[in-house]
Design a protein around this motif. Structure first.
Motif, PDB file in Angstrom:
ATOM      1  N   PHE A 126       0.825  -1.206   0.000  1.00 53.42           N
ATOM      2  CA  PHE A 126       0.000   0.000   0.000  1.00 53.42           C
ATOM      3  C   PHE A 126       0.865   1.265   0.000  1.00 53.42           C
ATOM      4  O   PHE A 126       0.597   2.215  -0.743  1.00 53.42           O
ATOM      5  CB  PHE A 126      -0.925   0.001   1.226  1.00 53.42           C
ATOM      6  CG  PHE A 126      -1.781   1.234   1.336  1.00 53.42           C
ATOM      7  CD1 PHE A 126      -2.923   1.374   0.564  1.00 53.42           C
ATOM      8  CD2 PHE A 126      -1.426   2.264   2.195  1.00 53.42           C
ATOM      9  CE1 PHE A 126      -3.708   2.511   0.643  1.00 53.42           C
ATOM     10  CE2 PHE A 126      -2.200   3.407   2.292  1.00 53.42           C
ATOM     11  CZ  PHE A 126      -3.349   3.532   1.510  1.00 53.42           C
ATOM     12  N   LEU A 156       0.954   3.954  -2.994  1.00 53.67           N
ATOM     13  CA  LEU A 156       0.511   5.322  -2.728  1.00 53.67           C
ATOM     14  C   LEU A 156       1.548   6.330  -3.231  1.00 53.67           C
ATOM     15  O   LEU A 156       1.187   7.364  -3.814  1.00 53.67           O
ATOM     16  CB  LEU A 156       0.274   5.501  -1.229  1.00 53.67           C
ATOM     17  CG  LEU A 156      -0.620   6.673  -0.791  1.00 53.67           C
ATOM     18  CD1 LEU A 156      -2.016   6.542  -1.384  1.00 53.67           C
ATOM     19  CD2 LEU A 156      -0.681   6.741   0.733  1.00 53.67           C
ATOM     20  N   ARG A 197       1.814   6.163  -7.202  1.00 52.21           N
ATOM     21  CA  ARG A 197       0.631   6.726  -7.857  1.00 52.21           C
ATOM     22  C   ARG A 197       0.769   8.238  -8.027  1.00 52.21           C
ATOM     23  O   ARG A 197       0.212   8.815  -8.969  1.00 52.21           O
ATOM     24  CB  ARG A 197      -0.621   6.365  -7.057  1.00 52.21           C
ATOM     25  CG  ARG A 197      -1.910   6.837  -7.674  1.00 52.21           C
ATOM     26  CD  ARG A 197      -3.117   6.343  -6.887  1.00 52.21           C
ATOM     27  NE  ARG A 197      -3.392   4.932  -7.138  1.00 52.21           N
ATOM     28  CZ  ARG A 197      -4.404   4.266  -6.574  1.00 52.21           C
ATOM     29  NH1 ARG A 197      -5.200   4.900  -5.696  1.00 52.21           N
ATOM     30  NH2 ARG A 197      -4.624   3.001  -6.862  1.00 52.21           N
ATOM     31  N   ASP A 242      -3.551  -1.870 -10.336  1.00 50.86           N
ATOM     32  CA  ASP A 242      -4.796  -1.224  -9.917  1.00 50.86           C
ATOM     33  C   ASP A 242      -5.826  -2.315  -9.627  1.00 50.86           C
ATOM     34  O   ASP A 242      -6.245  -3.038 -10.529  1.00 50.86           O
ATOM     35  CB  ASP A 242      -5.307  -0.287 -11.007  1.00 50.86           C
ATOM     36  CG  ASP A 242      -6.545   0.490 -10.558  1.00 50.86           C
ATOM     37  OD1 ASP A 242      -6.957   0.334  -9.384  1.00 50.86           O
ATOM     38  OD2 ASP A 242      -7.105   1.231 -11.381  1.00 50.86           O
ATOM     39  N   SER A 270      -8.853  -1.809  -8.378  1.00 54.31           N
ATOM     40  CA  SER A 270     -10.153  -1.175  -8.174  1.00 54.31           C
ATOM     41  C   SER A 270     -11.308  -2.068  -8.617  1.00 54.31           C
ATOM     42  O   SER A 270     -12.418  -1.988  -8.064  1.00 54.31           O
ATOM     43  CB  SER A 270     -10.219   0.155  -8.939  1.00 54.31           C
ATOM     44  OG  SER A 270      -9.234   1.047  -8.456  1.00 54.31           O
ATOM     45  N   ASN A 279     -11.047  -4.573  -2.106  1.00 55.15           N
ATOM     46  CA  ASN A 279      -9.838  -3.788  -2.311  1.00 55.15           C
ATOM     47  C   ASN A 279      -9.916  -2.496  -1.500  1.00 55.15           C
ATOM     48  O   ASN A 279     -11.003  -2.057  -1.097  1.00 55.15           O
ATOM     49  CB  ASN A 279      -9.645  -3.471  -3.798  1.00 55.15           C
ATOM     50  CG  ASN A 279     -10.549  -2.349  -4.274  1.00 55.15           C
ATOM     51  OD1 ASN A 279     -10.220  -1.161  -4.146  1.00 55.15           O
ATOM     52  ND2 ASN A 279     -11.721  -2.717  -4.824  1.00 55.15           N
ATOM     53  N   PHE A 280      -8.760  -1.902  -1.259  1.00 55.11           N
ATOM     54  CA  PHE A 280      -8.692  -0.626  -0.556  1.00 55.11           C
ATOM     55  C   PHE A 280      -7.918   0.355  -1.416  1.00 55.11           C
ATOM     56  O   PHE A 280      -6.710   0.165  -1.663  1.00 55.11           O
ATOM     57  CB  PHE A 280      -8.018  -0.780   0.802  1.00 55.11           C
ATOM     58  CG  PHE A 280      -7.937   0.492   1.598  1.00 55.11           C
ATOM     59  CD1 PHE A 280      -9.084   1.090   2.103  1.00 55.11           C
ATOM     60  CD2 PHE A 280      -6.704   1.113   1.824  1.00 55.11           C
ATOM     61  CE1 PHE A 280      -9.014   2.276   2.827  1.00 55.11           C
ATOM     62  CE2 PHE A 280      -6.625   2.287   2.546  1.00 55.11           C
ATOM     63  CZ  PHE A 280      -7.788   2.875   3.041  1.00 55.11           C
ATOM     64  N   MET A 281      -8.612   1.338  -1.924  1.00 54.88           N
ATOM     65  CA  MET A 281      -8.036   2.380  -2.775  1.00 54.88           C
ATOM     66  C   MET A 281      -7.399   1.816  -4.036  1.00 54.88           C
ATOM     67  O   MET A 281      -6.562   2.455  -4.674  1.00 54.88           O
ATOM     68  CB  MET A 281      -7.024   3.230  -1.990  1.00 54.88           C
ATOM     69  CG  MET A 281      -7.623   4.024  -0.844  1.00 54.88           C
ATOM     70  SD  MET A 281      -6.382   5.009   0.043  1.00 54.88           S
ATOM     71  CE  MET A 281      -5.815   6.134  -1.258  1.00 54.88           C
TER      72      MET A 281
END
Length: 342
Positions: free
Chosen positions: A275, A279, A282, A290, A292, A297-299
């Motif tokens: 993560f 972060l 990105r 990704d 998503s 999923n988280f973010m």
């Protein structure tokens, strides 16, 4: 990291037969006054299976490195995507096993090292690389090798003959350790930290290529088994596995924790690491994954869907750590020219 089940693979082999035992158990098994130091088996050269494993992993790393740099020159993509495949991994293993035999014949060129290193070995290496590149299309047409590719192959041949084979010969493998080497919570000394970091980084490339190639086969029916990863994955996997290995050495040798007791700590760290890297990357449009569209999923940066894969690789990590602890460099510098204590 870009759709994978891998990373700092971490395993519990220490509790299995032939594995390294924590100091607490060793103290219980040793009788006072017993001398186990003489039972230590002397180190020897790396076994064949280990060399084949390393050759394949190293070859995949070069594939990813060269293809990602080529892509960077053409598209300036900050994701730094590179490509390889399980097929190429196998071919690299077999090819470099053959090149190892060729390298051993340098004694036939005594007094003529320039001929061997600058002519004979590079010629064999380039010929094998051209054969590998054409083996899929040989029945249809022969792929023409450009001058740039020949130059790259020649430079790699010099690297293998001048550095790789020579320095690899300085690595020795100790099949087993005497119990006294593991007392007081101190595991045996293996490769230096930087060499292990490089190993874990290359292994991360291999994990991602294997996973993405299987994913493409199942989801897209891509029978070429082409896999991909990012150059950023080298840093992510290398650093993550390096830290998890430190956790293993402390929790297993000093505290005597079993595999399933260590596993939750591994998993929490892996998800936090993935993560955090995602972060940061990105922000520069350099994140190559990704999640998503995945459930739980988280973010879009982590997902519980890959939890089984991370568990398997976490267990495998400990196996890799135990193997690396059994490897020792016999000269003052390891094969990447960083100091190492004998």
């Amino acid at each position: 990291m870009a759709g994978r089940w891998r990373d700092g693979a971490r395993v519990c082999s220490g509790e299995q037969d032939g594995g390294l035992k924590p100091a607490r158990k060793l103290r219980q098994q040793q009788e006072p006054g017993s001398d186990t130091g003489d039972a230590t088996e002397p180190p020897r050269g790396l076994p064949r299976w280990m060399r084949l494993y390393f050759y394949g992993m190293h070859g995949v790393t070069l594939d990813v490195l060269l293809s990602s740099l080529q892509g960077l020159l053409h598209s300036r993509d900050p994701k730094l995507m590179g490509f390889s495949s399980p097929y190429l991994c196998i071919m690299h293993s077999l090819t470099h096993f053959a090149l190892e035999k060729i390298y051993s014949q340098k004694r036939c060129f005594l007094g003529r090292p320039v001929v061997f290193h600058l002519v004979f070995y590079p010629s064999i290496y380039i010929g094998l690389q051209i054969l590998i590149g054409n083996i899929n299309t040989l029945a249809e047409q022969v792929r023409v090798v450009s001058g740039t590719q020949l130059v790259v192959h020649y430079i790699l041949a010099l690297y293998f003959s001048q550095v790789f084979h020579r320095e690899l010969s300085h690595l020795q493998y100790r099949p087993s350790f005497s119990a006294d080497l593991q007392l007081e919570g101190r595991p045996p000394h293996g490769l230096p930290g930087f060499a292990r970091f490089l190993f874990f980084g290359m292994h991360g490339f291999l994990d991602e290529v294997l996973f993405t190639s299987l994913f493409n086969l199942v989801e897209k029916s891509d029978r070429t088994l082409s896999g991909h990863t990012s150059l950023w994955s080298f840093l992510m996997y290398g650093s993550c596995s390096f830290v998890v290995e430190k956790l293993y050495l402390y929790l297993h040798f000093s505290l005597g924790w079993g595999s399933w007791r260590r596993l939750p700590i591994y998993i929490c760290f892996i998800y936090t690491w993935e993560f955090s890297w995602g972060l940061v990357l990105r922000q520069f449009n350099a994140c190559s994954w990704d999640y998503s569209h995945y459930p739980h999923n988280f973010m879009g940066l982590i997902t519980l869907l890959y939890l089984p894969g991370w568990i398997c690789l976490s267990l495998y990590q400990d196996v890799l750590s135990n193997v690396l602890l059994r490897i020792k460099c016999t000269k003052d510098y390891n094969y990447f020219f960083f100091p190492v204590k004998a």
